[in-house]
Design a protein around this motif. Structure first.
Motif, PDB file in Angstrom:
ATOM      1  N   HIS A   1      -6.800  -3.436   4.129  1.00  0.00           N
ATOM      2  CA  HIS A   1      -7.963  -3.296   3.229  1.00  0.00           C
ATOM      3  C   HIS A   1      -7.820  -4.193   1.924  1.00  0.00           C
ATOM      4  O   HIS A   1      -8.446  -4.317   1.083  1.00  0.00           O
ATOM      5  CB  HIS A   1      -8.305  -2.032   2.823  1.00  0.00           C
ATOM      6  N   HIS A   2      -6.332  -4.350   1.870  1.00  0.00           N
ATOM      7  CA  HIS A   2      -6.444  -5.609   0.551  1.00  0.00           C
ATOM      8  C   HIS A   2      -6.572  -7.052   1.140  1.00  0.00           C
ATOM      9  O   HIS A   2      -6.656  -7.980   0.253  1.00  0.00           O
ATOM     10  CB  HIS A   2      -4.755  -5.716   0.065  1.00  0.00           C
TER      11      HIS A   2
ATOM     12  N   HIS B   1       0.805  -1.191   0.087  1.00  0.00           N
ATOM     13  CA  HIS B   1       0.015  -0.082  -0.081  1.00  0.00           C
ATOM     14  C   HIS B   1       0.704   1.306  -0.247  1.00  0.00           C
ATOM     15  O   HIS B   1       0.500   2.159  -0.821  1.00  0.00           O
ATOM     16  CB  HIS B   1      -0.853  -0.092   1.111  1.00  0.00           C
TER      17      HIS B   1
END
Ligand code: HEM
Ligand SMILES: [Cu+2]
Lengths: 604, 260
Positions: free
Chosen positions: A324-325, A275
């Protein structure tokens, strides 16, 4: 008393009269290194684009058997495409390419702080690219596991073609890249901290420099963790460990009983890097957009200090959102909620940026140069791509969307296209800086061709990536080599999507062909472009300072005359424009006195 | 006939502040260690008015130290990642065929020689600090400044050599530790905890190996480089790197010895 001049290596090498003669191979001149990085990125983007067209054609036309033309299967091509684009285009070109070409000048320095490290990291990057490309020519081709290299696919050599030698080459390539990026980030940070000229206080730094600074900080944190993860993966593959392999895992027909690890661990390590990496790719572009919008609208950047803070805040929050992945990878629901909140929180500084961009150009009468158009395009793409971010940040929605083309649409708009638009804006804007040499002024690119390039590219970008939202919502999965020939209801669904996919492929071909305009413009302007005046865009930042003699490599000049002639001083913040009606009325950062170049008052 | 009393422009520009450290030679001696802020400092120190690269002896040193700081920060993240994986692996297990939760972690016994190695490494930090300090010894630096030989390097060299020996001794000690473990049939791949034992000691050893390379370079530099600033940088940065690796080792060793 006269000071003893310190002549260490005052050999002023005779500068080449032709700016395009090949530089000495291991030059330490930051200007040349910057150009080499851009060349490397250009080469990479051409390969990456070709591969992407190959994928699009394969999707709608699996019978064509284009594998005969390019080596490797669909997934191998996808891996190389993603890796090349993310690492060798969107990380090297903004951060190292323009970071070398423009950054020193913008802070009033004549050099980068660590020239040798700089040269070394460039050649390491080039080597890394070579190793990556070589994986395509091994017997089984490149690996299949994508730029994220999820285990067990990436950890077991028998998992598929390319997961043996191809994967090892991939690992080596990315490890080299991580080391090179860390070194070049160290160089960037030391340069910004130590080599700012007199008067260049932190709040007078252009926002581009803040972008480079934050991205470099992120690189140092993120790439080291990636390196550790790569090392562990390497051990899993060759040293008999199983950090990422669970017990009793059936991989491609073989049962691996001895595992004691978890693929989730890789996801954590990888996305802790991954990220921040996407922000490394976009932060310099954000800074550039702020500066260009302000320059062509002849306005100050709206809320300049807040923009500095949001840059740092985005960098900081970017470290905290990696989960969030992993919403559908089996994280605990508590962790999922926390990551969901932090991800939505990052929308706040991002929105603040967008508002500042809009407020800066609000009701101004901008000059629509090509660079300005591409910056506006960046804003547009960033908004369109950003709107889907908060949607994906909701775990419930992401359950459905995670493995679909919806995510592909999201990150291509917000990262790939926005990033590339920022690179185009930078190229059109800084072309005189790219092409100038110590003896020749730089050249400009053709504006007419540039406008056509912009219009076709914007159209192509939206035509390619907007429909992907629809196919994703309808359920088209990512990482599938072909959409036809799937049995049952799923096959039905995908068959219905085929017309839209044909359209997307056509749009992608259009988008890629539009880049020929850019290439033509680039090649033509290198030799025949209009010679640029010293400050063609009437900019206020230091890279356009007229007397900036770029003597390279500069050595310590200690004789008195040099000291005062070459002293670079900054007197003010960037973006001091006095009237949007009179573009020539502005005070650049190097100007000691404010000169109002206009007689009548600003009617606004 | 009026003599030309107005200096030419370039002469006039340079305002020198004469202060106690100034020996009037026009250049500051290289042991001047006051803060040389650059970039918007404007604190009236005329060294800041000079172009980059000629702002006094500490300018280059400061840049290299800063670079080293960032490099070590990155390196720290590398070890932090390894250590987090260590804790994750130590605390997680899996379900077997009968749905029983199993944690297979069995600690690897630390070869006692590691205590000795740690002591050697600590000692080497002392010797390298002595080398580093002698590069900045005020009086010797001044002697070099006046052209009276290379007293700093002459005094630093033995300490550097001592550090190289102690560093090599540490590496030799680590090799013995690995051999001892191997003779007990504890190899890299043997167990979960042995993965980490070897991973941590190997990666740290590689760092020290590079450190010894840096020490040799510094030693070589002491004899070949004429500029005292360059020699100071070589020794200083190597020393800080070495100290950091020592500190890392203390943490890693504590981890291996007490937190398995
Ligand atoms: C408003 C800000 C943003 C939010 C809330 C957001 C949210 C998300 C979420 C939740 C995902 C995971 C989707 C999934 O895999 O199921 C995702 C994926 C992704 N995002 Fe964003 N995002 C934002 C901005 C950005 C930016 C600025 C970039 C790049 C510069 C970016 C690049 C990506 C990429 C590359 C992926 C996909 C990675 C992959 O799985 O291969 N995003 N985003
Ligand atoms: Cu993300």
């Amino acid at each position: 008393m006269t000071p003893t001049p310190r002549h260490q290596s005052s050999t002023t090498s005779p500068l080449p009269p032709n700016p395009y003669t090949l530089p000495p191979l291991f030059t330490t001149d930051h200007h040349t290194i910057g150009r080499l990085y851009l060349l490397l990125a250009l080469f990479s983007v051409i390969i990456g684009t070709t591969l992407s067209l190959h994928m699009r054609l394969h999707l709608i036309w699996p019978g064509l058997n284009i594998e005969r033309i390019l080596p490797g299967s669909y997934l191998a091509i996808m891996t190389v495409h993603g890796t090349i684009m993310l690492f060798f285009v969107l990380t090297t070109a903004p951060q190292s390419g323009f970071g070398n070409l423009i950054l020193p000048a913008q802070i009033g320095s004549r050099r980068m702080a660590l020239p040798l490290v700089n040269a070394f990291s460039f050649w390491l990057t080039a080597l890394s690219l070579l190793v990556l490309c070589s994986s395509a020519f091994t017997e089984a081709g490149s690996p299949l596991s994508g730029w994220t290299a999820y285990p067990p696919l990436s950890a077991v050599a028998s998992a598929g073609p390319g997961q043996g030698l191809g994967m090892d080459l991939w690992l080596a390539s990315i490890a080299l890249f991580a080391i090179a990026s860390t070194m070049s980030s160290i160089n960037t940070l030391v340069t910004i901290i130590r080599l700012r000229c007199e008067g260049m206080t932190w709040d007078r730094l252009p926002l581009t420099v803040w972008g480079w600074f934050t991205a470099a900080l992120l690189s140092i944190l993120a790439f080291s963790v990636l390196l550790a993860a790569l090392l562990l993966l390497f051990c899993d593959r060759h040293a008999g460990t199983s950090f990422f392999l669970p017990a009793n895992d059936l991989v491609n027909g073989t049962l691996h009983t001895s595992g004691s690890g978890s693929p989730l661990l890789w996801l954590h390590l990888f996305w802790f890097f991954g990220h921040p990496e996407v922000y490394i790719a976009i932060l310099p572009g954000m800074g550039l957009t702020s500066m260009l919008l302000a320059n062509f609208a002849r306005r100050r950047v709206f809320a300049y200090r807040t923009m500095i803070v949001t840059t740092l805040l985005i960098g900081f929050l970017g470290i905290l959102v990696w989960g969030h992945h992993m919403f559908i990878s089996g994280l605990s629901p508590y962790a999922i909620s926390a990551f969901s909140v932090s991800t939505i929180a990052i929308g706040i500084p991002a929105t603040a940026k967008v508002l500042s961009w809009l407020a800066t150009i609000w009701r101004s009468r901008p000059q629509y140069t090509t660079a300005m158009l591409f910056s506006l395009g960046f804003v547009s793409l960033f908004i369109t791509g950003g709107l889907t971010g908060p949607i994906l940040a909701q775990p419930i929605l992401d359950q459905y969307l995670h493995n679909t083309f919806f995510v592909v649409a999201h990150f291509h708009l917000i990262m790939a296209m926005a990033g590339v638009f920022a690179l185009f804006a930078a190229t059109y804007y800084w072309f005189p800086q790219i092409t100038r040499s110590a003896t020749c002024p730089g050249r400009l690119m053709s504006e007419t061709l540039g406008r056509w390039h912009f219009a076709t590219t914007l159209l192509g970008a939206y035509a390619t990536f907007l429909p992907m939202h629809l196919t994703g919502l309808a359920g088209e999965p990512r990482h599938y080599a072909q959409l036809s020939g799937v049995p049952n209801a799923a096959g039905h669904l995908l068959a219905d999507l085929l017309p839209l996919n044909r359209f997307i492929t056509a749009a992608a071909i259009f988008l890629a062909s539009a880049q020929l305009l850019f290439l033509v413009n680039l090649v033509r302007s290198l030799r025949h472009g209009q010679l640029a005046p010293t400050n063609p865009w009437q900019a206020t930042t230091m890279e356009w300072r007229p007397a900036l003699k770029n003597i390279s490599p500069i050595h310590e000049t200690n004789s008195r005359a040099d000291v005062s002639d070459l002293k670079i001083v900054v007197y003010r913040s960037p973006c001091e424009y006095h009237s949007s009606l009179h573009p020539s009325s502005f005070t650049p950062q190097w100007e000691p006195e404010i000169t109002l170049n206009t007689t009548d008052d600003d009617p606004e | 006939m009026p003599a030309t009393i107005t200096p030419i422009d370039t002469d006039r520009d340079r305002k020198r502040r004469v202060d106690d450290h100034d020996n009037g030679s026009g250049r500051r001696p290289p042991n001047d260690n006051r803060d040389k802020r650059t970039g918007g400092g404007g604190d009236g120190d005329n060294w800041n008015e000079r172009p980059h690269g000629s702002r006094g002896p500490r300018e280059r040193l400061g840049s290299y130290r800063l670079a080293l700081f960032f490099a070590i920060a990155g390196d720290l993240m590398f070890f932090v990642a390894l250590v987090s994986v260590f804790f994750v692996a130590r605390t997680t297990g899996h379900f077997d065929a009968y749905n029983r939760y199993i944690n297979e972690w069995l600690p690897t016994a630390i070869p006692p020689i590691l205590w000795l190695n740690t002591a050697v490494l600590l000692l080497s930090s002392v010797t390298i600090e002595l080398a580093r300090r002698s590069m900045f010894h005020e009086q010797h630096v001044m002697e070099e400044w006046f052209g009276l030989g290379k007293p700093t390097s002459r005094r630093a060299a033995p300490w550097l050599i001592a550090s190289i020996l102690l560093g090599s001794l540490f590496l030799a000690g680590q090799t013995i530790a690995w051999k001892q473990l191997a003779s007990q049939h504890v190899f890299f791949a043997s167990s979960q905890s042995s993965h980490f034992f070897y991973l941590i000691t190997y990666t740290h050893a590689i760092h020290l190996f590079l450190g010894i390379g840096a020490l040799l370079t510094a030693l070589f530099g002491l004899y070949t480089s004429r500029q005292i600033e360059t020699r100071q940088i070589l020794v200083d940065c190597t020393a800080w790197y070495w100290h950091s690796m020592g500190l890392f080792w203390i943490f890693l060793f504590t981890l291996l010895a007490f937190f398995q």
